[in-house]
Design a protein around this motif. Structure first.
Motif, PDB file in Angstrom:
ATOM      1  N   UNK A  61       0.751  -1.210   0.003  1.00  0.00           N
ATOM      2  CA  UNK A  61      -0.045  -0.035   0.064  1.00  0.00           C
ATOM      3  C   UNK A  61       0.937   1.276  -0.208  1.00  0.00           C
ATOM      4  N   UNK A  62       1.935   1.304  -0.836  1.00  0.00           N
ATOM      5  CA  UNK A  62       2.920   2.405  -0.771  1.00  0.00           C
ATOM      6  C   UNK A  62       2.294   3.389  -1.667  1.00  0.00           C
ATOM      7  N   UNK A  63       3.385   4.272  -2.057  1.00  0.00           N
ATOM      8  CA  UNK A  63       2.957   5.307  -3.087  1.00  0.00           C
ATOM      9  C   UNK A  63       2.410   5.178  -4.294  1.00  0.00           C
ATOM     10  N   UNK A  66       3.161   6.185 -11.451  1.00  0.00           N
ATOM     11  CA  UNK A  66       2.118   6.903 -12.625  1.00  0.00           C
ATOM     12  C   UNK A  66       2.320   5.840 -13.784  1.00  0.00           C
ATOM     13  N   UNK A  67       1.846   6.149 -14.767  1.00  0.00           N
ATOM     14  CA  UNK A  67       1.714   5.468 -15.956  1.00  0.00           C
ATOM     15  C   UNK A  67       3.112   5.378 -16.613  1.00  0.00           C
ATOM     16  N   UNK A 117      -1.935   7.872  -5.090  1.00  0.00           N
ATOM     17  CA  UNK A 117      -2.950   8.211  -4.256  1.00  0.00           C
ATOM     18  C   UNK A 117      -3.692   9.442  -5.054  1.00  0.00           C
ATOM     19  N   UNK A 118      -3.114  10.245  -5.827  1.00  0.00           N
ATOM     20  CA  UNK A 118      -3.619  11.349  -6.370  1.00  0.00           C
ATOM     21  C   UNK A 118      -4.242  11.147  -7.661  1.00  0.00           C
ATOM     22  N   UNK A 119      -4.118   9.915  -8.135  1.00  0.00           N
ATOM     23  CA  UNK A 119      -4.689   9.405  -9.233  1.00  0.00           C
ATOM     24  C   UNK A 119      -5.963   8.504  -9.118  1.00  0.00           C
ATOM     25  N   UNK A 142      -4.586   2.163  -4.157  1.00  0.00           N
ATOM     26  CA  UNK A 142      -3.263   2.698  -4.082  1.00  0.00           C
ATOM     27  C   UNK A 142      -2.300   1.756  -3.724  1.00  0.00           C
ATOM     28  N   UNK A 143      -1.086   2.002  -4.342  1.00  0.00           N
ATOM     29  CA  UNK A 143       0.057   1.009  -4.077  1.00  0.00           C
ATOM     30  C   UNK A 143       0.597   0.252  -5.150  1.00  0.00           C
TER      31      UNK A 143
END
Length: 614
Positions: A61-63, A66-67, A117-119, A142-143
């Motif tokens: 469940x880390x950061x 991005x794609x 988390x922001x996506x 998330x993660x």
């Protein structure tokens, strides 16, 4: 003539790099879990199928990524940990080379699900043999979720040389333990074929050690803590009674990274000088905090070899810290003496003058004068009748001659050596024996003087007996009045299914209580006086160092139990007991050597004895 030197394709280069970074399924788990830790994950789940041959899945469940980062992370030397060469000497993360994911993708099928988390939506990426199969948006938490399947599918030689599932799972547990011991504040779980092996919730370091290796460590750990300008050393070492002959859990960590360091290991063992038997190992869990610029971790691809700038100084700090912990443990306890009738010792008063001690005596006392009370002293009792028989024979000056059939009659008059067969030696042995210094049995045979190591003879006798019992399933068990509970470490779970039937075959009656705990209801007959809990742990430890073949486990188990149950050095034996040991020894399959190749007996020839005394 054409040029000979060419650039290797990326797929070939990645497979070559994978040969050093990814050696077995445990290497995959190590790299993926370390990446999850670097991503500030608070919960990490590891799911393994067929010891990693079929599937390895690591969920955190880390950061997340991005794609673009997800696609770039599988390129060689792509990393978020460092930016320039100087960063190698200021590392605060587990990984830094950017080779792990590229190496894994080169030899396996990889599926990645990740989201930041922001996506609002995450990314699903499929890789096979360093090639991108597909990349598409996907719904996921998330993660990151890495799933590695068909490891070494394109390197059949490497896959063929993988060990058995039990061995590979043991390596996975070892790699997993080295990480979870550094981060007790992270929740880790490990599943194998759908069965939960470890569920480690956030806890203190002491509790994490007990969760991994068993509750028996709770009472044996001594805290170590020292702070210096050069380094900080914290952790735990075991009490001297926790020493083991083999497979002790010894761990060094520097700046949160596991390391192997024989030089520092020698420092720890030196601190236990004369506290543990020679050759024994001691469990310890020691953590170093050193300035990153004072160490070099970029030595070996596995990152377990670390070079220190001030090794000798840290060696001194380490041995002093361990000795300090042992000194605190070995403090002399307070003794409450009986003060009844003891003189009163006054409190020192500096203002009161000190008088010299006074000696009191009777100047009229004369020890040579008869006391007036001497006449009233009790008279001596008369001697009993027949007292003269107690002193018969003391006036003789001639030595006694051995009677017929005594021990010396077994020596041949001509010094001729008898047959070398055990039956020939046994048929000529003396009926009387002598025990020398509680260690050797000495008996006269026709060819001379036979000397037998009593402990090694016992090991050989019991080894043959236990092997026969396991083969014929005729072992007898002695039930205990109060069953005791033994708890094994989760890392022993690999071997226990094979070992439990063998333990039952030599007389152990165990009941599975769950959570790697067993109730000891019965023990093999003839091992009274031995702690069954400690014995079982030692048997499992000894079995862990051999291969998983059934014959090897049988022999190792029989040998370990024989070593514990054999008559120890120093135990006094009667002549009948010595006779029984010798007769049983000569009934064994090999009277000359123990199962591990140590000599049991020797014969001092009669001619040599006559030469020494001639």
């Amino acid at each position: 003539m054409s040029d000979l030197i060419r650039l290797l394709p990326d797929s070939v280069a990645n497979q070559i790099a994978a040969g050093e970074v990814i050696q077995r399924p445990a290497s995959v788990i190590k790299e993926l879990v370390e990446n999850a830790v670097d991503a500030d994950a608070r919960t990490i789940h590891v799911l393994v199928v067929d010891a990693g041959r079929t599937s390895i899945q690591v969920i955190d469940d880390g950061k997340g990524m991005s794609e673009t980062d997800a696609r770039l992370s599988f390129e060689r030397h792509a990393t978020s940990k460092i930016r320039q060469a100087d960063d190698l000497f200021a590392l605060h993360t587990m990984g830094f080379r950017g080779e792990a994911l590229a190496s894994i993708a080169a030899v396996a099928h990889v599926e990645l699900l990740t989201r930041r988390g922001e996506d609002e939506i995450g990314t699903r990426l499929l890789m096979a043999g360093s090639k991108v199969v597909s990349q598409e948006p996907a719904s996921c938490p998330v993660g990151s979720n890495f799933k590695v399947e068909n490891l070494f599918f394109n390197v059949p030689a490497r896959r063929k040389f993988l060990k058995s599932n039990a061995t590979e799972l043991s390596n996975i547990l070892t790699a997993f333990e080295r990480i979870v011991l550094v981060y007790p504040d992270i929740h880790f779980t490990l599943h194998h074929n759908g069965t939960e092996l470890l569920n480690l919730k956030p806890a203190t370091l002491r509790q994490r050690i007990c969760d991994v290796f068993g509750k028996q460590y709770s009472q044996d750990l001594l805290p170590v803590e020292v702070h210096t300008a050069m380094c900080t050393v914290t952790g735990f070492v075991s009490k001297p009674e926790g020493a083991r002959k083999k497979t002790a859990h010894d761990y060094f960590f520097v700046n949160g990274r596991f390391m192997k360091h024989p030089y520092f290991h020698k420092a720890v063992i030196s601190a236990y000088d004369r506290l543990i038997p020679d050759g024994s190992q001691i469990p310890y869990f020691l953590y170093f905090e050193v300035a990153p610029e004072d160490i070099d971790v970029n030595i070996h691809p596995t990152k377990t070899e670390i070079k220190f700038e001030n090794e000798q100084a840290i060696w001194q700090i380490l041995i002093a810290a361990v000795r300090d912990a042992l000194g605190k443990f070995c403090e002399v306890p307070a003794i409450d003496f009986d003060t009844n009738g003891a003189p009163d010792i006054p409190v020192f008063d500096p203002e009161r003058p000190v008088a010299p001690p006074q000696l009191q005596y009777n100047p009229a006392y004369n020890p040579f004068e008869r006391s007036s009370q001497s006449s009233s002293a009790p008279k001596s009792a008369p001697a009993p009748e027949g007292w003269e028989t107690l002193y018969e024979g003391l006036g003789k000056t001639t030595p006694d001659v051995p009677a017929e059939g005594d021990v010396f009659d077994a020596f041949p008059a001509d010094g001729v050596m008898p047959g070398t067969t055990p039956q020939g030696i046994l048929s000529e042995k003396s009926p009387m024996h002598y025990q020398y210094k509680g260690k050797y049995l000495m008996t006269a045979v026709k060819s001379g003087l036979m000397i037998i190591d009593q402990y090694r003879a016992g090991v050989r006798i019991l080894y043959d007996r236990y092997m026969q019992q396991m083969e014929s399933h005729t072992a007898s068990s002695q039930q205990v009045l109060f069953p005791e509970v033994v708890q094994f470490a989760p890392s022993d779970a690999v071997l226990l299914p094979k070992l439990l039937p063998l333990l039952a075959g030599i007389g152990f009656d165990l009941t599975d209580l769950g959570g790697y705990s067993f109730a000891i209801n019965g023990i093999p007959a003839g091992i009274d006086g031995i702690d069954p809990v400690r014995l079982l742990r030692q048997l499992v430890d000894d079995a862990n160092v051999v291969s998983n073949q059934l014959s090897s486990l049988n022999a190792q188990l029989a040998l370990s139990l024989a070593r514990h149950a054999a008559v120890p050095y120093g135990q006094i034996l009667s002549n009948d007991e010595m006779e029984s040991v010798i007769n049983e020894l000569f009934a064994c399959t090999n009277v000359n050597y123990t199962p591990d190749g140590k000599a049991i007996l020797c014969i001092l020839p009669q001619a040599d004895i006559e030469h020494l005394l001639g």
